[in-house]
Write a protein that holds these residues in place. Structure first.
Motif, PDB file in Angstrom:
ATOM      1  N   ALA A  99      -6.050  18.283 -49.463  1.00 38.79           N
ATOM      2  CA  ALA A  99      -4.654  18.293 -49.906  1.00 38.79           C
ATOM      3  C   ALA A  99      -3.862  17.178 -49.235  1.00 38.79           C
ATOM      4  O   ALA A  99      -3.073  16.479 -49.888  1.00 38.79           O
ATOM      5  CB  ALA A  99      -4.017  19.649 -49.603  1.00 38.79           C
ATOM      6  N   VAL A 100      -4.077  16.977 -47.946  1.00 37.12           N
ATOM      7  CA  VAL A 100      -3.386  15.908 -47.234  1.00 37.12           C
ATOM      8  C   VAL A 100      -3.845  14.547 -47.760  1.00 37.12           C
ATOM      9  O   VAL A 100      -3.033  13.634 -47.949  1.00 37.12           O
ATOM     10  CB  VAL A 100      -3.605  16.028 -45.712  1.00 37.12           C
ATOM     11  CG1 VAL A 100      -3.053  14.813 -44.977  1.00 37.12           C
ATOM     12  CG2 VAL A 100      -2.968  17.304 -45.187  1.00 37.12           C
ATOM     13  N   LYS A 101      -5.135  14.401 -48.017  1.00 37.00           N
ATOM     14  CA  LYS A 101      -5.648  13.142 -48.563  1.00 37.00           C
ATOM     15  C   LYS A 101      -4.997  12.839 -49.905  1.00 37.00           C
ATOM     16  O   LYS A 101      -4.601  11.698 -50.174  1.00 37.00           O
ATOM     17  CB  LYS A 101      -7.171  13.191 -48.712  1.00 37.00           C
ATOM     18  CG  LYS A 101      -7.750  11.875 -49.238  1.00 37.00           C
ATOM     19  CD  LYS A 101      -9.255  11.925 -49.340  1.00 37.00           C
ATOM     20  CE  LYS A 101      -9.645  12.661 -50.599  1.00 37.00           C
ATOM     21  NZ  LYS A 101     -11.082  12.593 -50.882  1.00 37.00           N
ATOM     22  N   GLY A 102      -4.840  13.856 -50.753  1.00 33.11           N
ATOM     23  CA  GLY A 102      -4.172  13.666 -52.035  1.00 33.11           C
ATOM     24  C   GLY A 102      -2.741  13.197 -51.853  1.00 33.11           C
ATOM     25  O   GLY A 102      -2.268  12.294 -52.561  1.00 33.11           O
ATOM     26  N   ALA A 103      -2.033  13.778 -50.902  1.00 29.06           N
ATOM     27  CA  ALA A 103      -0.648  13.377 -50.633  1.00 29.06           C
ATOM     28  C   ALA A 103      -0.593  11.944 -50.113  1.00 29.06           C
ATOM     29  O   ALA A 103       0.278  11.163 -50.510  1.00 29.06           O
ATOM     30  CB  ALA A 103      -0.010  14.337 -49.631  1.00 29.06           C
ATOM     31  N   VAL A 104      -1.508  11.592 -49.245  1.00 27.47           N
ATOM     32  CA  VAL A 104      -1.567  10.237 -48.701  1.00 27.47           C
ATOM     33  C   VAL A 104      -1.837   9.229 -49.824  1.00 27.47           C
ATOM     34  O   VAL A 104      -1.217   8.163 -49.882  1.00 27.47           O
ATOM     35  CB  VAL A 104      -2.629  10.151 -47.581  1.00 27.47           C
ATOM     36  CG1 VAL A 104      -2.946   8.721 -47.206  1.00 27.47           C
ATOM     37  CG2 VAL A 104      -2.165  10.933 -46.356  1.00 27.47           C
ATOM     38  N   HIS A 105      -2.734   9.576 -50.732  1.00 24.76           N
ATOM     39  CA  HIS A 105      -3.023   8.691 -51.870  1.00 24.76           C
ATOM     40  C   HIS A 105      -1.787   8.528 -52.745  1.00 24.76           C
ATOM     41  O   HIS A 105      -1.497   7.415 -53.199  1.00 24.76           O
ATOM     42  CB  HIS A 105      -4.196   9.234 -52.687  1.00 24.76           C
ATOM     43  CG  HIS A 105      -5.517   8.979 -52.053  1.00 24.76           C
ATOM     44  ND1 HIS A 105      -6.712   9.364 -52.624  1.00 24.76           N
ATOM     45  CD2 HIS A 105      -5.862   8.388 -50.875  1.00 24.76           C
ATOM     46  CE1 HIS A 105      -7.709   9.022 -51.844  1.00 24.76           C
ATOM     47  NE2 HIS A 105      -7.221   8.426 -50.773  1.00 24.76           N
ATOM     48  N   ARG A 106      -1.062   9.616 -52.978  1.00 25.28           N
ATOM     49  CA  ARG A 106       0.153   9.531 -53.799  1.00 25.28           C
ATOM     50  C   ARG A 106       1.223   8.669 -53.126  1.00 25.28           C
ATOM     51  O   ARG A 106       2.080   8.107 -53.802  1.00 25.28           O
ATOM     52  CB  ARG A 106       0.693  10.929 -54.096  1.00 25.28           C
ATOM     53  CG  ARG A 106      -0.159  11.700 -55.112  1.00 25.28           C
ATOM     54  CD  ARG A 106       0.490  12.990 -55.568  1.00 25.28           C
ATOM     55  NE  ARG A 106       0.689  13.972 -54.512  1.00 25.28           N
ATOM     56  CZ  ARG A 106      -0.249  14.779 -54.024  1.00 25.28           C
ATOM     57  NH1 ARG A 106      -1.492  14.730 -54.502  1.00 25.28           N
ATOM     58  NH2 ARG A 106       0.027  15.656 -53.075  1.00 25.28           N
ATOM     59  N   MET A 107       1.152   8.573 -51.807  1.00 24.55           N
ATOM     60  CA  MET A 107       2.085   7.714 -51.073  1.00 24.55           C
ATOM     61  C   MET A 107       1.677   6.236 -51.153  1.00 24.55           C
ATOM     62  O   MET A 107       2.389   5.365 -50.674  1.00 24.55           O
ATOM     63  CB  MET A 107       2.152   8.140 -49.603  1.00 24.55           C
ATOM     64  CG  MET A 107       2.758   9.508 -49.400  1.00 24.55           C
ATOM     65  SD  MET A 107       2.622  10.084 -47.690  1.00 24.55           S
ATOM     66  CE  MET A 107       3.669   8.919 -46.838  1.00 24.55           C
ATOM     67  N   GLY A 108       0.519   5.977 -51.744  1.00 27.00           N
ATOM     68  CA  GLY A 108       0.069   4.601 -51.917  1.00 27.00           C
ATOM     69  C   GLY A 108      -1.004   4.143 -50.953  1.00 27.00           C
ATOM     70  O   GLY A 108      -1.439   2.999 -51.015  1.00 27.00           O
ATOM     71  N   TYR A 109      -1.456   5.011 -50.081  1.00 27.03           N
ATOM     72  CA  TYR A 109      -2.497   4.647 -49.115  1.00 27.03           C
ATOM     73  C   TYR A 109      -3.875   4.977 -49.682  1.00 27.03           C
ATOM     74  O   TYR A 109      -4.590   5.848 -49.197  1.00 27.03           O
ATOM     75  CB  TYR A 109      -2.274   5.374 -47.784  1.00 27.03           C
ATOM     76  CG  TYR A 109      -0.947   5.050 -47.155  1.00 27.03           C
ATOM     77  CD1 TYR A 109      -0.757   3.852 -46.483  1.00 27.03           C
ATOM     78  CD2 TYR A 109       0.119   5.942 -47.246  1.00 27.03           C
ATOM     79  CE1 TYR A 109       0.469   3.550 -45.911  1.00 27.03           C
ATOM     80  CE2 TYR A 109       1.342   5.653 -46.673  1.00 27.03           C
ATOM     81  CZ  TYR A 109       1.514   4.451 -46.007  1.00 27.03           C
ATOM     82  OH  TYR A 109       2.724   4.153 -45.436  1.00 27.03           O
ATOM     83  N   THR A 110      -4.249   4.261 -50.722  1.00 24.30           N
ATOM     84  CA  THR A 110      -5.493   4.568 -51.437  1.00 24.30           C
ATOM     85  C   THR A 110      -6.741   4.149 -50.666  1.00 24.30           C
ATOM     86  O   THR A 110      -7.845   4.531 -51.048  1.00 24.30           O
ATOM     87  CB  THR A 110      -5.485   3.891 -52.818  1.00 24.30           C
ATOM     88  OG1 THR A 110      -5.269   2.481 -52.647  1.00 24.30           O
ATOM     89  CG2 THR A 110      -4.380   4.471 -53.696  1.00 24.30           C
ATOM     90  N   GLU A 111      -6.581   3.387 -49.592  1.00 26.19           N
ATOM     91  CA  GLU A 111      -7.738   2.979 -48.795  1.00 26.19           C
ATOM     92  C   GLU A 111      -8.267   4.120 -47.923  1.00 26.19           C
ATOM     93  O   GLU A 111      -9.361   4.036 -47.373  1.00 26.19           O
ATOM     94  CB  GLU A 111      -7.405   1.758 -47.920  1.00 26.19           C
ATOM     95  CG  GLU A 111      -6.362   1.999 -46.849  1.00 26.19           C
ATOM     96  CD  GLU A 111      -4.916   1.767 -47.296  1.00 26.19           C
ATOM     97  OE1 GLU A 111      -4.079   1.540 -46.421  1.00 26.19           O
ATOM     98  OE2 GLU A 111      -4.621   1.834 -48.493  1.00 26.19           O
TER      99      GLU A 111
END
Length: 82
Positions: A21-33
């Motif tokens: 869930a946190v990874k999904g939120a981080v990706h939505r913030m633009g940190y796709t790396e």
């Protein structure tokens, strides 16, 4: 006296839904790396010197209470304090 830091995390073979869930939120913030995030527990323990080995005491506590040894793994750091 000893200071002990204990880190408990899921084993690699166990799904970590909070981490996902946190990874999904981080990706939505633009940190796709970011490839993976794992959530764990952290404990700070103060232990008085006794005749027992400090490692023995900490491992017993981790095995019996702090970690679910079927799903989690732990590591610890021991420092001697003044």
């Amino acid at each position: 006296m000893y200071g002990v830091k204990v880190y408990v995390t899921y084993k690699d073979s166990v799904l970590d839904p909070q981490g996902e869930a946190v990874k999904g939120a981080v990706h939505r913030m633009g940190y796709t790396e970011i490839e993976e995030i794992r959530i764990g527990k952290y404990f700070e323990i103060k232990v008085q010197k006794t005749e027992r080995l400090i490692e023995e005491v900490i491992e017993e506590i981790c095995d019996k209470l702090l970690a679910n040894i079927n799903m989690e793994t732990y590591r610890y750091e021991i420092t001697e304090e003044a």
